[in-house]
Design a protein around this motif. Structure first.
Motif, PDB file in Angstrom:
ATOM      1  N   ILE A 305     -66.875 -24.906 -66.766  1.00 37.54           N
ATOM      2  CA  ILE A 305     -66.604 -26.342 -66.722  1.00 37.54           C
ATOM      3  C   ILE A 305     -67.956 -27.032 -66.744  1.00 37.54           C
ATOM      4  CG2 ILE A 305     -65.580 -28.223 -65.383  1.00 37.54           C
ATOM      5  CD1 ILE A 305     -63.783 -26.124 -64.045  1.00 37.54           C
ATOM      6  N   VAL A 306     -68.207 -27.873 -67.724  1.00 38.14           N
ATOM      7  CA  VAL A 306     -69.544 -28.439 -67.904  1.00 38.14           C
ATOM      8  C   VAL A 306     -69.456 -29.890 -68.362  1.00 38.14           C
ATOM      9  CG1 VAL A 306     -69.687 -27.599 -70.284  1.00 38.14           C
ATOM     10  CG2 VAL A 306     -71.786 -28.004 -68.994  1.00 38.14           C
ATOM     11  N   ALA A 307     -70.420 -30.691 -67.934  1.00 36.41           N
ATOM     12  CA  ALA A 307     -70.473 -32.104 -68.327  1.00 36.41           C
ATOM     13  C   ALA A 307     -71.907 -32.471 -68.693  1.00 36.41           C
ATOM     14  CB  ALA A 307     -69.980 -33.001 -67.195  1.00 36.41           C
ATOM     15  N   PRO A 308     -72.084 -33.310 -69.714  1.00 38.16           N
ATOM     16  CA  PRO A 308     -73.430 -33.739 -70.096  1.00 38.16           C
ATOM     17  C   PRO A 308     -73.915 -34.877 -69.204  1.00 38.16           C
ATOM     18  CG  PRO A 308     -71.828 -34.753 -71.542  1.00 38.16           C
ATOM     19  CD  PRO A 308     -71.058 -33.868 -70.601  1.00 38.16           C
ATOM     20  N   PHE A 309     -75.247 -35.058 -69.111  1.00 38.99           N
ATOM     21  CA  PHE A 309     -75.798 -36.234 -68.437  1.00 38.99           C
ATOM     22  C   PHE A 309     -76.790 -36.913 -69.370  1.00 38.99           C
ATOM     23  CE2 PHE A 309     -77.946 -32.403 -66.820  1.00 38.99           C
ATOM     24  CZ  PHE A 309     -79.287 -32.668 -67.108  1.00 38.99           C
ATOM     25  N   SER A 310     -76.928 -38.234 -69.202  1.00 38.75           N
ATOM     26  CA  SER A 310     -77.713 -39.049 -70.138  1.00 38.75           C
ATOM     27  C   SER A 310     -78.885 -39.712 -69.440  1.00 38.75           C
ATOM     28  CB  SER A 310     -76.822 -40.126 -70.766  1.00 38.75           C
ATOM     29  OG  SER A 310     -75.686 -39.552 -71.370  1.00 38.75           O
ATOM     30  N   ASP A 311     -79.892 -40.091 -70.237  1.00 45.54           N
ATOM     31  CA  ASP A 311     -81.031 -40.827 -69.692  1.00 45.54           C
ATOM     32  C   ASP A 311     -80.762 -42.327 -69.759  1.00 45.54           C
ATOM     33  OD1 ASP A 311     -81.351 -41.565 -72.342  1.00 45.54           O
ATOM     34  OD2 ASP A 311     -83.090 -40.281 -72.682  1.00 45.54           O
ATOM     35  N   SER A 312     -81.780 -43.135 -69.480  1.00 53.30           N
ATOM     36  CA  SER A 312     -81.614 -44.591 -69.438  1.00 53.30           C
ATOM     37  C   SER A 312     -81.291 -45.184 -70.803  1.00 53.30           C
ATOM     38  CB  SER A 312     -82.876 -45.248 -68.876  1.00 53.30           C
ATOM     39  OG  SER A 312     -84.005 -44.880 -69.649  1.00 53.30           O
ATOM     40  N   ASN A 313     -81.583 -44.443 -71.865  1.00 52.92           N
ATOM     41  CA  ASN A 313     -81.265 -44.905 -73.218  1.00 52.92           C
ATOM     42  C   ASN A 313     -79.905 -44.422 -73.688  1.00 52.92           C
ATOM     43  OD1 ASN A 313     -83.827 -46.186 -73.563  1.00 52.92           O
ATOM     44  ND2 ASN A 313     -84.740 -44.171 -73.973  1.00 52.92           N
ATOM     45  N   GLN A 314     -79.125 -43.883 -72.734  1.00 51.34           N
ATOM     46  CA  GLN A 314     -77.795 -43.344 -73.037  1.00 51.34           C
ATOM     47  C   GLN A 314     -77.842 -42.181 -74.017  1.00 51.34           C
ATOM     48  OE1 GLN A 314     -75.199 -44.393 -71.129  1.00 51.34           O
ATOM     49  NE2 GLN A 314     -76.881 -45.498 -70.158  1.00 51.34           N
ATOM     50  N   GLN A 315     -78.980 -41.486 -74.040  1.00 49.13           N
ATOM     51  CA  GLN A 315     -79.117 -40.283 -74.852  1.00 49.13           C
ATOM     52  C   GLN A 315     -78.805 -39.068 -73.982  1.00 49.13           C
ATOM     53  OE1 GLN A 315     -79.970 -40.137 -78.230  1.00 49.13           O
ATOM     54  NE2 GLN A 315     -79.636 -42.342 -78.115  1.00 49.13           N
ATOM     55  N   ILE A 316     -77.891 -38.224 -74.437  1.00 48.26           N
ATOM     56  CA  ILE A 316     -77.548 -37.020 -73.686  1.00 48.26           C
ATOM     57  C   ILE A 316     -78.736 -36.064 -73.716  1.00 48.26           C
ATOM     58  CG2 ILE A 316     -76.045 -34.995 -73.625  1.00 48.26           C
ATOM     59  CD1 ILE A 316     -73.799 -36.779 -74.688  1.00 48.26           C
ATOM     60  N   VAL A 317     -79.224 -35.701 -72.534  1.00 51.36           N
ATOM     61  CA  VAL A 317     -80.440 -34.884 -72.445  1.00 51.36           C
ATOM     62  C   VAL A 317     -80.214 -33.525 -71.793  1.00 51.36           C
ATOM     63  CG1 VAL A 317     -81.989 -36.864 -72.448  1.00 51.36           C
ATOM     64  CG2 VAL A 317     -81.073 -36.032 -70.269  1.00 51.36           C
ATOM     65  N   GLY A 318     -79.042 -33.296 -71.225  1.00 50.48           N
ATOM     66  CA  GLY A 318     -78.796 -32.013 -70.574  1.00 50.48           C
ATOM     67  C   GLY A 318     -77.348 -31.877 -70.160  1.00 50.48           C
ATOM     68  N   SER A 319     -77.020 -30.728 -69.575  1.00 48.57           N
ATOM     69  CA  SER A 319     -75.659 -30.453 -69.126  1.00 48.57           C
ATOM     70  C   SER A 319     -75.699 -29.717 -67.801  1.00 48.57           C
ATOM     71  CB  SER A 319     -74.920 -29.594 -70.160  1.00 48.57           C
ATOM     72  OG  SER A 319     -74.868 -30.217 -71.421  1.00 48.57           O
ATOM     73  N   ILE A 320     -74.650 -29.914 -67.000  1.00 51.54           N
ATOM     74  CA  ILE A 320     -74.540 -29.225 -65.721  1.00 51.54           C
ATOM     75  C   ILE A 320     -73.101 -28.783 -65.532  1.00 51.54           C
ATOM     76  CG2 ILE A 320     -74.069 -31.347 -64.380  1.00 51.54           C
ATOM     77  CD1 ILE A 320     -75.860 -30.011 -62.159  1.00 51.54           C
ATOM     78  N   GLY A 321     -72.916 -27.639 -64.864  1.00 49.38           N
ATOM     79  CA  GLY A 321     -71.552 -27.163 -64.719  1.00 49.38           C
ATOM     80  C   GLY A 321     -71.414 -25.982 -63.794  1.00 49.38           C
ATOM     81  N   VAL A 322     -70.217 -25.376 -63.847  1.00 53.91           N
ATOM     82  CA  VAL A 322     -69.857 -24.238 -63.007  1.00 53.91           C
ATOM     83  C   VAL A 322     -69.265 -23.161 -63.908  1.00 53.91           C
ATOM     84  CG1 VAL A 322     -68.223 -23.425 -61.247  1.00 53.91           C
ATOM     85  CG2 VAL A 322     -69.457 -25.569 -60.909  1.00 53.91           C
ATOM     86  N   ILE A 323     -69.588 -21.902 -63.618  1.00 56.40           N
ATOM     87  CA  ILE A 323     -69.039 -20.789 -64.378  1.00 56.40           C
ATOM     88  C   ILE A 323     -68.443 -19.773 -63.420  1.00 56.40           C
ATOM     89  CG2 ILE A 323     -71.224 -19.514 -64.449  1.00 56.40           C
ATOM     90  CD1 ILE A 323     -70.461 -18.614 -67.263  1.00 56.40           C
ATOM     91  N   GLY A 324     -67.310 -19.204 -63.805  1.00 61.13           N
ATOM     92  CA  GLY A 324     -66.638 -18.238 -62.948  1.00 61.13           C
ATOM     93  C   GLY A 324     -65.451 -17.623 -63.667  1.00 61.13           C
ATOM     94  N   PRO A 325     -64.529 -16.999 -62.933  1.00 64.51           N
ATOM     95  CA  PRO A 325     -63.352 -16.392 -63.563  1.00 64.51           C
ATOM     96  C   PRO A 325     -62.416 -17.469 -64.102  1.00 64.51           C
ATOM     97  CG  PRO A 325     -63.121 -16.367 -61.188  1.00 64.51           C
ATOM     98  CD  PRO A 325     -64.513 -16.844 -61.468  1.00 64.51           C
TER      99      PRO A 325
END
Length: 349
Positions: A305-325
């Motif tokens: 399960i992962v979601a992107p995050f954006s900088d102040s210019n609304q540009q997606i710069v990375g993703s964070i999430g959880v991994i498992g079964p």
């Protein structure tokens, strides 16, 4: 047949039985039998009638029966159908929101530390592994300096014009005197000020190659090694995985142990995982990868399960999430990942 068409083809009894089976599986990780379902239904229905409906759902490819049990479990197709059409996503409590915000804010402006802390926090809250991509820092630099930690290693501290601090550990050539480390820091700081490392890298390396730089040999080695590392080399994001050991706590059988072993192998293939996470930058919101929907998890049968995050210019710069079964608590983890990504976006804005 699309999810919506499949859902519409199910009668009320089939929907309720399907929902109970998937919820039971997500709760226990074990097959769910007809007697268990008949006790949970709102209307009286014999185990035999439940079994007939379960067979129909199996023919549709939504359930399967492991050889060790007469009960049923959802297939990956069934799990996807449940998530898209039946899952009731919960909401975070005020305490959970405050905890997420507190963990992210506590590390201040250090970009990498903040993302590492956020990944660790998601691992703790979910009980599985947390992961985050740390994008290359492409903001212009305001300040750069080296801090000696040992004869063979140093910390480089970079401060962007936006006030974001990033630290990197680098190896030092043998016999490097403090004066050469200071010389390398002054040289880079002067040439990088107002530019990104990516922008200035080629010009600096060319200057060193043509011996125009007023640096001694050891200081030149520090600059070259640092530029190769800081500019990212292959241009990709870096990946941080926290709490992978928690995946072992979920092991219930030999089959589970083999699945986790395969997942550990998947996690070692970080370049493939980074490329997969980079795909989340193609759209907003939480994305869910289940088992063989991703080539990376086709053997381990894992979910992410992962979601992107954006900088102040609304540009997606990375993703964070959880991994498992695949039996993750989707209803709880989806809003958790989503809110964490939003908090990070505000902090790096």
């Amino acid at each position: 047949m699309h999810d919506k068409a499949v859902i519409q083809s199910l009668d009320e009894r089939s929907r309720e039985i399907f929902r109970h089976i998937v919820e039971g599986y997500l709760e226990t990780g074990a097959p769910v039998g007809s007697r268990t379902i008949s006790r949970r239904l709102h209307t009286a229905l014999s185990p035999a009638s439940v079994r007939n409906t379960m067979s129909d759902l199996e023919e549709l490819g939504l359930l399967y029966s492991p050889h060790t049990s007469a009960g049923r479990m959802p297939t990956e197709v069934g799990l996807r159908l449940f998530i898209d059409g039946f899952l009731e996503i919960g909401d975070l409590t005020d305490d959970e929101r405050a905890s997420i915000e507190g963990h992210c804010v506590a590390v201040g402006r250090n970009y990498t530390d903040m993302l590492t802390q956020a990944s660790d926090m998601l691992s703790t809250l979910s009980g599985y592994a947390g992961l985050v991509t740390v994008p290359k820092n492409d903001q212009p630099l305001k300040h750069l300096e080296f801090v000696s930690l040992a004869p063979d290693k140093a910390l480089v501290v970079m401060v962007t014009v936006g006030g974001v601090v990033e630290n990197r550990l680098i190896a030092l050539p043998p016999g490097l005197p403090p004066s050469s480390l200071e010389e390398a820091g002054n040289y880079l700081s002067e040439r990088l000020r107002g530019s990104t490392i990516t922008e200035a890298r080629d010009a600096i390396l060319k200057e060193i190659e043509e011996h125009q730089a007023q640096l001694d040999a050891l200081a030149s080695q520090v600059v070259e090694a640092g530029l190769a590392d800081w500019a990212g080399g292959d241009g990709s994001s870096r990946l941080i995985i926290r709490g992978s050991g928690r995946l072992l706590e979920d092991v219930q059988a030999i089959e589970d142990l083999e699945r986790v072993r395969r997942l550990f192998n998947d996690l070692e293939t970080k370049s493939d995982l980074v490329n997969m996470l980079d795909l989340t930058g193609e759209g907003e919101g939480v994305r869910i990868f289940i088992g063989s929907e991703s080539k990376l998890f086709s053997l381990s049968g894992s979910s992410m399960i992962v979601a992107p995050f954006s900088d102040s210019n609304q540009q997606i710069v990375g993703s964070i999430g959880v991994i498992g079964p695949t039996r993750l608590n989707y209803a709880r983890i989806i809003p958790m990942v989503d809110y964490t990504a939003r908090v990070i976006g505000k902090l790096i804005g």
